[in-house]
Design an enzyme around this catalytic site. Structure first.
Site, mmCIF file in Angstrom:
data_model
loop_
_atom_site.group_PDB
_atom_site.id
_atom_site.type_symbol
_atom_site.label_atom_id
_atom_site.label_comp_id
_atom_site.label_asym_id
_atom_site.label_seq_id
_atom_site.Cartn_x
_atom_site.Cartn_y
_atom_site.Cartn_z
ATOM 1 N N CYS A 110 -18.378 -38.179 -22.227
ATOM 2 C CA CYS A 110 -17.071 -38.312 -21.573
ATOM 3 C C CYS A 110 -16.050 -37.554 -22.405
ATOM 4 O O CYS A 110 -16.035 -37.673 -23.634
ATOM 5 C CB CYS A 110 -16.682 -39.784 -21.468
ATOM 6 N N HIS A 152 -19.412 -41.865 -12.552
ATOM 7 C CA HIS A 152 -18.693 -41.871 -13.833
ATOM 8 C C HIS A 152 -17.195 -41.641 -13.595
ATOM 9 O O HIS A 152 -16.357 -42.377 -14.128
ATOM 10 C CB HIS A 152 -19.282 -40.783 -14.738
ATOM 11 N N GLU A 153 -16.877 -40.617 -12.794
ATOM 12 C CA GLU A 153 -15.466 -40.282 -12.569
ATOM 13 C C GLU A 153 -14.772 -41.363 -11.740
ATOM 14 O O GLU A 153 -13.603 -41.670 -11.971
ATOM 15 C CB GLU A 153 -15.330 -38.916 -11.887
ATOM 16 N N HIS A 156 -13.387 -44.062 -13.747
ATOM 17 C CA HIS A 156 -12.086 -43.788 -14.374
ATOM 18 C C HIS A 156 -10.931 -44.227 -13.474
ATOM 19 O O HIS A 156 -9.874 -44.628 -13.967
ATOM 20 C CB HIS A 156 -11.942 -42.294 -14.686
HETATM 21 NI NI NI Z 1 -15.310 -39.696 -18.496
#
Ligand code: NI
Length: 185
Positions: A110, A152-153, A156
């Site tokens: 990341c 993953h994004e 966020h």
């Molecule tokens: Ni990330």
């Protein structure tokens, strides 16, 4: 909705928030006006910042913008030689439509957590819906590495980091050990 062409703006590299920054723990808000020049500039800045950082994905909260925008940009690299090549894709107000039952562990890094790699369980296959930067609704089925980047994004946008997802501390290693043990073997 008016179309805004990205060439009107000159992209800027934005600083990336680092683990511990409260900005990474906010819930990102939906984007109402996709044609807003500020949003179009943010899209360009994310694409540019991602390219400079050599990443495969980035989300707006990582540059301090608490809005629901992320970029998925898979390409083959040293870590993932089998990763598919794709045009960098900006997803606005993305949402999950469906996912398969199977979850698989895989290594992730990341840009907000430099120097570490973690093994993270993710769904192998997902279907997502989002608006592109022209405001058109799009639907995609993604599997494997690209599905992993999206998940993953998307985390966020919900204030979640990859370290929140690991099964245990043994699944977190330094980048140098990752290259020595995992890539080098
Ligand atoms: Ni990330």
């Amino acid at each position: 909705m008016s179309l805004v062409h990205s060439c009107q703006y000159s992209p800027e590299q934005r600083p990336i928030l680092q683990l511990g920054s409260p900005g990474l723990r906010q819930i990102a808000q939906p984007i109402a006006a996709i044609g807003d020049p500020k949003i179009q500039q943010l899209v360009d800045d994310l694409l540019f910042t991602l390219r400079v950082a050599n990443g495969v994905g980035i989300a707006a909260p990582q540059v301090g913008a608490a809005c629901r925008l992320l970029v998925v940009a898979s390409r083959p690299n040293l870590r993932y030689p089998e990763a598919p090549q794709m045009d960098p894709t900006a997803l606005i107000n993305p949402r999950w439509v469906a996912h398969g039952d199977e979850r698989v562990k895989g290594w992730e890094g990341c840009l907000s957590v430099p120097g570490l790699r973690a093994q993270v369980p993710r769904y192998r296959e997902i279907e997502v819906e989002y608006c592109d930067r022209q405001g058109r609704t799009q639907r995609q089925v993604w599997t494997g590495f690209v599905a992993r980047i999206f998940q993953h994004e998307y985390d966020h946008l919900e204030g979640r980091m990859l370290l929140d997802r690991v099964d245990g501390p043994a699944d977190i290693i330094s980048e140098s050990e990752y290259f020595a043990q995992i890539v080098g073997r």
